[in-house]
Design a protein around this motif. Structure first.
Motif: not given
Length: 435
Positions: A107, A228, A339
């Protein structure tokens, strides 16, 4: 995926692009948002990545390698201290359940930091072997890995130093241990001194930065963060930690010196994780960044407490622990997938893909050469992407190095360009940052 995965990834890889194009450049030049490139940022990750023909492959491979080595290092450390294959396997595998792993790689793309994590368990492993067996090769390997930690990420390097000092002080505060602290710390610093000494000379990173601090519920995996999933998430491992900590306290397991040492380090990292330094964190290193070092020692702690009670000699209990860890792996896999799908850079609408299309257009006003007018500010959203594709474009925004270690100058830029009306000072700072 063959693509950059995290928010900061292209900023890091733009350094690799520059390094590949200008391998013998003067690294003291202020080319990168006004920051002295390798004088003020650990260089090893970038040199290793530059060896690969494809920087994307390098970033993904080195990050994956770090996960594998971190898990292996935990396994070896626990095995050395317990001589128990089962408990070592549980410890190494349990690290892979930590939910925040994919946040920092997929992320966000904190690549040098993420790559450096494996040096924590391996440095402690060879430190223990060096102390107990007193063999030169173990001391050499400890020093080498400590050096790699320093050259990969400054925070990880400092943490290894703190862990080493704490380990000796647990043996008593005496002249002999003070000598050992000096000797075991000095050798790695000297080995890395071509970068580390200039870093200490130029850095003023500790100034008025607080950063993101998680809540306790985040550690259990109940995490809703800014960018994220699971920035402060540990998950299954933290659920195991709570009852085992109570067992540790009530059964007086602190009589085991190494277990007490690990527990003390957990409290140090917990203090850092929850903002104990106040406004003195290095810019860009939020308190929550200590979640993965904390998780490494969590895996070691959980394994050592289980070993103290010989729980795994009972096959039923061993099966239960494996089922719990399997559930943690499945949970973590779902977080990794999410993610990757929602926050990585591999999709068609990413800045990377957009710039790939735009950059080939003949009307695009920038070329990969030093003759361009310098342009952009730290707010220019495509700056890091342009740095990756066009490393010769001088001094536009890449990663946020300017705030990382030159925070005073960064604040001066904001003050004199966006707040005050002193023309000469404004021009000075615009030029200083290459705008």
């Amino acid at each position: 995926s063959g693509q950059p995965l995290g928010l900061d990834t292209l900023g890091h890889l733009s350094k690799v692009s520059y390094l590949k194009q200008y391998p013998s450049a003067d690294w003291d030049m202020s080319w990168y948002s006004g920051t002295l490139f390798l004088k003020l940022y650990p260089p090893l990750f970038y040199y290793l990545s530059a060896i690969f023909p494809n920087p994307m492959l390098a970033a993904n491979f080195l990050s994956f390698l770090s996960i594998v080595l971190t898990s292996l290092g935990i396994y070896l450390l626990i095995k050395y201290k317990t001589r128990d294959e089962k408990i070592s396997f549980v410890g190494g595998l349990s690290y892979l359940t930590v939910l925040s792993i994919s946040y920092y790689w997929i992320a966000v793309g904190n690549l040098p930091y993420f790559f450096a994590l494996w040096t924590i368990p391996f440095s402690l492993y060879f430190l223990e072997k060096s102390i107990i067996e007193k063999r030169k090769k173990h001391f050499f390997l400890y020093s080498l890995i400590f050096t790699i930690g320093i050259l990969s990420h400054v925070v990880i390097g400092f943490l290894i130093g703190i862990f080493m000092i704490t380990r000796f002080l647990f043996g008593g505060f005496n002249k002999n241990n003070l000598k050992r602290i000096f000797f075991y710390g000095l050798i790695p610093v000297l080995l890395s001194s071509f970068w580390f000494i200039p870093f200490l000379s130029y850095s003023n990173s500790s100034a008025n930065y607080i950063g993101y601090i998680p809540t306790v519920s985040f550690l259990f995996g109940f995490d809703e963060c800014c960018w994220g999933l699971q920035a402060g998430g540990i998950g299954i491992l933290f659920f195991l930690f709570i009852p085992l900590l109570l067992i540790f306290l009530f059964k007086k397991l602190w009589k085991n010196k190494f277990l007490s040492f690990v527990t003390f380090l957990l409290f140090i990292l917990f203090f850092l994780l929850f903002g104990g330094l106040g406004n003195h964190y290095p810019f860009g290193v939020d308190p929550v960044r200590f979640i993965l070092p904390f998780s490494i020692f969590l895996a070691v702690f959980v394994s050592l407490v289980i070993k103290e009670f010989n729980f795994l000699k009972n096959n039923f209990f061993f099966a239960v622990i494996l089922i719990v860890i399997l559930a943690g792996l499945i949970w973590n896999f779902s977080v990794i997938e999410e993610n990757f799908e929602k926050y990585s850079y591999y999709k068609e609408d990413s800045r990377y893909k957009i710039m790939q299309e735009v950059i080939g257009n003949p009307s695009f006003p920038i070329k990969n050469e030093f003759t361009n007018y310098r342009f952009g500010t730290s707010r220019y959203v495509f700056g890091e992407t342009i740095n990756y594709f066009m490393p010769s474009v001088a001094q536009n925004f890449g990663y946020q190095d300017v705030g990382m270690l030159n925070q005073r100058e960064h604040f001066n830029l904001i003050t004199f360009v966006w707040e005050k009306e002193n023309i000469s000072e404004s021009i000075y700072y615009l030029d200083w940052f290459g705008i």
